[in-house]
Design a protein around this motif. Sequence first.
Motif, PDB file in Angstrom:
ATOM      1  N   SER A  22       0.834  -1.197   0.000  1.00 45.03           N
ATOM      2  CA  SER A  22       0.000   0.000   0.000  1.00 45.03           C
ATOM      3  C   SER A  22       0.871   1.250   0.000  1.00 45.03           C
ATOM      4  O   SER A  22       1.985   1.241   0.520  1.00 45.03           O
ATOM      5  N   TYR A  61      -2.201  -3.821   4.392  1.00 43.83           N
ATOM      6  CA  TYR A  61      -2.833  -3.922   3.086  1.00 43.83           C
ATOM      7  C   TYR A  61      -3.289  -2.600   2.486  1.00 43.83           C
ATOM      8  O   TYR A  61      -3.408  -2.471   1.276  1.00 43.83           O
ATOM      9  N   ALA A  62      -3.615  -1.619   3.325  1.00 42.72           N
ATOM     10  CA  ALA A  62      -4.175  -0.377   2.794  1.00 42.72           C
ATOM     11  C   ALA A  62      -3.806   0.797   3.677  1.00 42.72           C
ATOM     12  O   ALA A  62      -3.625   0.658   4.893  1.00 42.72           O
ATOM     13  N   ALA A 106      -9.099  -2.971   2.558  1.00 43.59           N
ATOM     14  CA  ALA A 106      -9.374  -1.799   1.731  1.00 43.59           C
ATOM     15  C   ALA A 106      -9.773  -0.612   2.597  1.00 43.59           C
ATOM     16  O   ALA A 106     -10.466  -0.769   3.608  1.00 43.59           O
TER      17      ALA A 106
END
Length: 128
Positions: A22, A61-62, A106
């Motif tokens: 990310s 991840y984000a 997300a």
Amino acid sequence: IWDIRSLECVHVLQTSGGSVYSIAVTNHHIVCGTYENLIHVWDIESKEQVRTLTGHVGTVYALAVISTPDQTKVFSASYDRSLRVWSMDNMICTQTLLRHQGSVTALAVSRGRLFSGAVDSTVKVWTC
């Protein structure tokens, strides 16, 4: 870092934290989350790495950013099912949010709200 006009690479930022999952950009920093649970922070002007943020115990991840005239916050989402709130003024975690039952994969920001999506098939809405 790419020059959008010439489409040429003008600088490469190296990370020791494994694969990059990310990226986010604030007014002053470039931030990336890695496979090895780390968040690296570079100064946008000097291109020097200024900090490594630790706290997650899973892949980051984000990332998402919310800036106001008073402060900039970076939000991180992880395999460890948590979201973390980072103050970019002092680069510390100010909050850990545990509301998902699975990896948070997300993030999106809109109208002063943060939206998080996870493998538990839910989207949570957070007031920032």
